[in-house]
Design an enzyme around this catalytic site. Structure first.
Site, short mmCIF file in Angstrom:
data_model
loop_
_atom_site.label_atom_id
_atom_site.label_comp_id
_atom_site.label_asym_id
_atom_site.label_seq_id
_atom_site.Cartn_x
_atom_site.Cartn_y
_atom_site.Cartn_z
N ASP A 59 11.33 0.32 -5.54
CA ASP A 59 12.80 0.91 -4.19
C ASP A 59 14.60 0.34 -5.14
O ASP A 59 13.98 -1.26 -4.82
CB ASP A 59 12.53 0.94 -3.20
CG ASP A 59 13.13 1.14 -1.85
OD1 ASP A 59 13.92 2.49 -2.79
OD2 ASP A 59 12.76 1.01 -1.41
N ASP B 235 10.92 -3.14 -10.13
CA ASP B 235 11.03 -3.27 -9.23
C ASP B 235 10.62 -1.82 -8.86
O ASP B 235 11.15 -0.79 -9.84
CB ASP B 235 11.70 -3.95 -8.40
CG ASP B 235 12.28 -3.24 -6.92
OD1 ASP B 235 11.02 -3.79 -6.86
OD2 ASP B 235 12.52 -3.11 -6.73
P1 B16 Z 1 6.10 -0.75 2.33
P2 B16 Z 1 10.15 -2.40 -3.59
C1 B16 Z 1 10.53 -3.21 -1.13
O1 B16 Z 1 10.25 -2.09 -2.10
C2 B16 Z 1 11.70 -2.65 -0.08
O2 B16 Z 1 11.99 -2.46 -0.72
C3 B16 Z 1 11.35 -2.74 1.43
O3 B16 Z 1 12.55 -2.42 1.90
C4 B16 Z 1 10.54 -2.66 1.53
O4 B16 Z 1 9.83 -3.41 3.40
C5 B16 Z 1 8.84 -3.09 1.11
O5 B16 Z 1 8.66 -2.66 0.06
C6 B16 Z 1 7.97 -2.93 1.69
O6 B16 Z 1 7.49 -1.11 2.01
O7 B16 Z 1 6.24 -0.71 3.98
O8 B16 Z 1 5.96 0.52 1.89
O9 B16 Z 1 4.77 -1.23 2.55
O10 B16 Z 1 11.69 -2.85 -3.65
O11 B16 Z 1 9.16 -4.33 -3.67
O12 B16 Z 1 9.71 -1.05 -4.55
MG MG Z 2 13.54 -3.08 -4.62
#
Ligand code: B16
Ligand code: MG
Length: 214
Positions: free
Chosen positions: A12, A10
């Site tokens: 974030d 993953d």
């Molecule tokens: P975006 P991950 C996720 O990343 C985040 O944890 C989540 O908070 C966010 O809403 C999602 O990505 C979508 O992100 O708006 O940049 O498309 O933890 O799956 O790497």
């Molecule tokens: Mg994450």
């Protein structure tokens, strides 16, 4: 010899953290709409797609938005978020993460990203990992968000491996549930370590060396 042939990370909360930027950007649009938003709501957004995040925020709002209005709010949030991401640099990649990734790569493991974010490639570029991974599966190539396993199944496919050959590394419970649903072993960090559903609970990223046996 390593127990796994590939590792799917993953992004974030695992490779780097942009949690504070998501918070600031959602807070700005929620304030504008007059919807209460705090860190507790923000923590429910971890691993959740942008549009699903908006639905969670709107639960507290007492406001009904049309689909076009929702898309406009999500777009506005994303513009603010991307502006904040522009301040990220290689200094936002910790030595622990960098050195562990290099050790796994040296042991011959295939390394992929499995993230819900549509900004994955931009974030990786900002932290100096633009060309590092063997494959990237992210919010741009999936139709179903975690806890659906699609993002990890695609990542495994991109590196030519079966789920049984890969370990998934996650910080969100929804991500661990996605890994389980896809038939992957999983390593949880932070919230995901405490949820009791991961194959391994990690105290830190460097634990991956022992988990993978490298
Ligand atoms: P975006 P991950 C996720 O990343 C985040 O944890 C989540 O908070 C966010 O809403 C999602 O990505 C979508 O992100 O708006 O940049 O498309 O933890 O799956 O790497
Ligand atoms: Mg994450």
């Amino acid at each position: 010899m390593s127990k796994y042939t590939g590792v799917i990370f993953d992004l974030d909360g695992v490779i780097c953290s942009t949690d504070r930027f998501h918070y600031q950007a959602w807070k700005a649009v929620a304030d504008k709409l007059g919807i209460p938003f705090d860190e507790t709501v923000n923590s429910r957004l971890r691993g959740v797609s942008r549009m699903d995040s908006l639905e969670i925020i709107l639960e507290n709002g007492g406001r009904v938005l049309s689909e076009d209005e929702k898309l406009a709010v999500a777009e506005e949030k994303n513009e603010i978020y991307k502006g904040l991401l522009s301040s990220m640099t290689e200094a936002d990649l910790s030595d622990e993460v960098k050195n562990t990734l290099l050790a796994l790569r040296s042991a011959g493991l295939k390394l992929a990203i499995g993230s819900s974010s549509k900004n994955t490639k931009y974030i990786l570029k900002q932290i100096g990992l633009g060309d590092f991974f063997d494959a990237i599966s992210d919010g741009t190539n999936i139709t179903r968000s975690k806890p659906d396993p699609e993002v990890f199944l695609k990542a495994a496919e991109f590196i030519g491996l079966s789920p049984a050959e890969c370990l998934v590394v996650e910080d969100a419970q929804a991500g661990i549930e996605a890994a389980v649903a896809g038939g992957f072993d999983s390593a949880g960090i932070g919230d995901a370590a405490a949820c009791g559903k991961a194959t391994y609970a990690m105290n830190g990223f460097a634990d991956l060396k022992a988990i993978c046996g490298v």
